[in-house]
Enzyme design. Structure first.
Site, PDB file in Angstrom:
ATOM      1  N   GLU A 310       0.833  -1.209   0.000  1.00  0.00           N
ATOM      2  CA  GLU A 310       0.000   0.000   0.000  1.00  0.00           C
ATOM      3  C   GLU A 310       0.870   1.263   0.000  1.00  0.00           C
ATOM      4  OE1 GLU A 310      -2.763  -0.924  -0.823  1.00  0.00           O
ATOM      5  OE2 GLU A 310      -2.698  -2.968  -0.061  1.00  0.00           O
ATOM      6  N   TYR A 397      -1.361  -7.876 -11.040  1.00  0.00           N
ATOM      7  CA  TYR A 397      -0.318  -7.794 -10.023  1.00  0.00           C
ATOM      8  C   TYR A 397       0.919  -8.588 -10.450  1.00  0.00           C
ATOM      9  CZ  TYR A 397      -4.012  -6.258  -6.748  1.00  0.00           C
ATOM     10  OH  TYR A 397      -5.031  -5.585  -6.117  1.00  0.00           O
TER      11      TYR A 397
END
Length: 616
Positions: A310, A397
């Site tokens: 994050e 991803y």
């Protein structure tokens, strides 16, 4: 109409919103927000302006300068994916004021009753706007192409506090004048200025995509864990708060490492909010206030890898953003690469390699999942008529990471680090597509397209042959032990003596999809995997148990599905029950969902419903 985004009604020929000023009254009794949204456009406009909404009731649209009504229309039939189009007819205005109310079924919001919280005394509400759910909180051009600054005046019960993906300005008493526009939406100044109410003000001065709009309201407490970081939880969840502060104590080191690799941290604060267990993701990279599931608190600091991911979004994703979800890999591929670079320095190369290995296995599993829908195995994929929540996967991803790593391997890490810093500096606070990145790549690394088949990587299906399966002693050892299990040999206690959650996760994910029930039970009897406090390990094992027809674990599966709402765990367990199970497993899936449905976030509800409708 020239759409800018397959998931939005926004027209590319129209001016985009640059600023939104919101007044929000949160009514916990009805699970409704009564609000007004002042949208400022990049230029004056005459004609029909399209906005995105979902389950929103509009009371009126006004010219904010004259307070004269502005004509508007609402589509009679909502689009299954995009929601309801609102068309506002402007006559030279550069701003418009919309008075509206949300619905209790707003897809971005989860309202928790007091009994669903730690304290059992106060309610709680939080948002999850990615990918296309901001439109259920306020009317907007809900596309990453429209980057907005925003100000919020939020009216909440005075027993609660609020946090946002924005700078907290102040907490104060309400003022009657603030409610004058909301009266048209049946909310008077007496309610706005009630004795039990308080106003929290926030400001986001940097332009962000609407999906990064976020807030949470509840009885919140915090710990300072660094000069730029607080960890927040419900104040009654003392044990969670203490554990989170310990787990994320190294956050400042990660921020400094990120700055060394990618340039200045542009967002001032990097605070963390640990949400209730129903939060549907591992983490959400809301600027200034990252949202986290409590399942990342593992007690061994490995949960900090989610924080590293994050944090990395602070540069790739938040600073540079995909222009729409067809280019999602630009957010997640670069961020996964950046996360692993941070982990490599802070936690060591072995841990980073294990991380890559788990990702590699996840990527190969996704190829199996999408074998009948190969479009979803492309980095740049077409999503017209596709709900992004339905096709959310590890492909952007992990295949994205592999493409970024392939470039690094070609030109060397030193040259790639220089390229990455230049890329971030060039496109910061912009939303771009794959072609824009590729043109920049070719301009700054001349001849790269002759060394790497760029078109195959970005538009081809499957995993290219020049992708990288990790190599390390520990990775090779774990894969070897997983192969031995297929032949009936269990890992010895010496083999696993130094294993943490990541090692077990890699091992379990490399076992056959189903095994002899006696083998599975023997493995658990020795190592107590079904009781693991690490949900990555626990869920990987329970998934194996279900597909291996070990019905002795149905009670643990049910308990797990009722205590967490993270989709990373719901998706494999519900899929295992519904797809590979017999009548008993399918019945269990339906029963558990019926009992747990209201505890899940609306996004997670939709994902489980789609799994059950597909297989049952």
């Amino acid at each position: 109409m020239a759409p800018i985004d397959p998931h939005s009604f926004t027209d590319s020929s129209h001016p985009l919103t640059t600023h939104v000023a919101l007044s929000l009254y949160l009514d916990f009794n009805t699970s409704i927000i009564h609000g007004s949204a002042l949208l400022t456009l990049s230029s004056a406009f005459s004609g029909e302006l399209s906005l995105d909404t979902r389950c929103i009731s509009i009371a009126m649209v006004l010219d904010p300068l004259t307070l004269e009504p502005i004509p508007y229309s609402v589509s009679t039939t909502p689009d299954r994916i995009r929601g309801t189009e609102v068309v506002v007819v402007l006559s030279g205005q550069s701003s418009l004021l919309i008075v509206y109310s949300t619905s209790p079924s707003a897809s971005a919001l989860q309202w928790l009753s007091p009994l669903q919280t730690f304290s059992k005394l106060h309610p709680y509400v939080y948002t999850q706007c990615q990918a296309i759910h901001a439109r259920s909180i306020f009317p907007c051009q809900d596309t990453p192409a429209a980057r907005i600054r925003y100000d919020v005046v939020m009216n909440i019960p005075n027993s609660l506090s609020a946090v946002m993906s924005a700078r907290h300005v102040r907490r104060r008493l309400a003022v009657p004048e603030e409610a004058k526009h909301l009266e048209a939406g049946s909310l008077g100044s007496s309610l706005w200025c009630g004795e039990d109410r308080v106003v929290e003000e926030f400001a986001m001065e940097q332009p962000i995509p609407p999906y990064l709009f976020a807030f949470a309201v509840g009885e919140l407490g915090f710990r300072e864990v660094g000069p730029r970081t607080r960890v927040y939880t419900e104040s009654a969840a003392i044990e969670v708060l203490d554990a989170a502060a310990l787990e994320f104590a190294g956050t400042e080191d990660m921020i400094k490492q990120g700055e060394k690799l990618f340039g200045d941290y542009e967002w001032e604060r990097f605070d963390l909010l640990v949400l209730p267990p129903s939060f549907p993701y591992g983490g959400m990279e809301n600027p200034r206030m990252v949202f986290l599931t409590p399942t990342v608190i593992k007690g061994d600091a490995t949960g900090a890898q989610v924080v590293a991911h994050e944090l990395a979004h602070s540069w790739t994703g938040n600073l540079i953003t995909n222009i729409n979800n067809e280019h999602f890999w630009l957010n997640e591929g670069f961020t996964t690469y950046a996360e692993r670079r941070i982990v490599e320095v802070v936690q060591g190369a072995d841990i980073a390699t294990l991380n890559i290995g788990i990702g590699w296995r996840g990527l190969t599993d996704e190829m199996e999942r999408f074998k009948d829908n190969l479009e979803c195995t492309k980095l740049w994929n077409k999503q017209e008529g596709v709900d992004p929540d339905d096709v959310y996967s590890q492909v952007p991803y992990e295949k994205g990471f592999q493409f970024v790593l392939r470039i690094e391997r070609q030109i060397g890490r030193t040259a790639f680090d220089e390229f990455l810093k230049k890329y971030i500096a060039t496109f910061k606070f912009k939303s771009i597509d794959t072609n824009t990145f590729l043109e920049f790549l070719k301009a700054n690394i001349p001849g790269i397209e002759k060394e790497i088949n760029i078109q195959l990587w970005t538009e081809g299906v499957g995993i290219p042959e020049d992708a990288y399966e990790p190599v390390s002693t520990i990775y090779t050892k774990i894969i070897s032990l997983a192969k031995e299990f297929k032949e009936g040999k269990m890992p010895s206690e010496d083999d696993v003596a130094e294993w943490n959650g990541q090692e077990w996760e890699l091992y379990l994910e490399n076992l056959p999809k189903s095994c002899e029930p006696s083998q599975v039970m023997a493995l658990d009897k020795r190592y107590r995997l079904a009781e693991s406090k690490d949900y990555e390990v626990k869920v990987s094992f329970l998934q194996l148990a279900v597909t291996s027809k070990c019905r002795e674990y149905h009670g643990e599966v049910k308990k797990t599905l009722k205590e967490v709402g993270r989709m990373k765990y719901l998706r494999p367990l519900f899929t295992a029950l519904a797809q590979s199970g017999g009548t008993e497993e399918k019945q269990l899936a339906k029963q558990v969902f019926a009992e747990a449905r209201e505890t899940y976030h609306p996004i997670a509800q939709g994902v489980v419903e789609s799994i059950l409708s597909k297989y049952i």
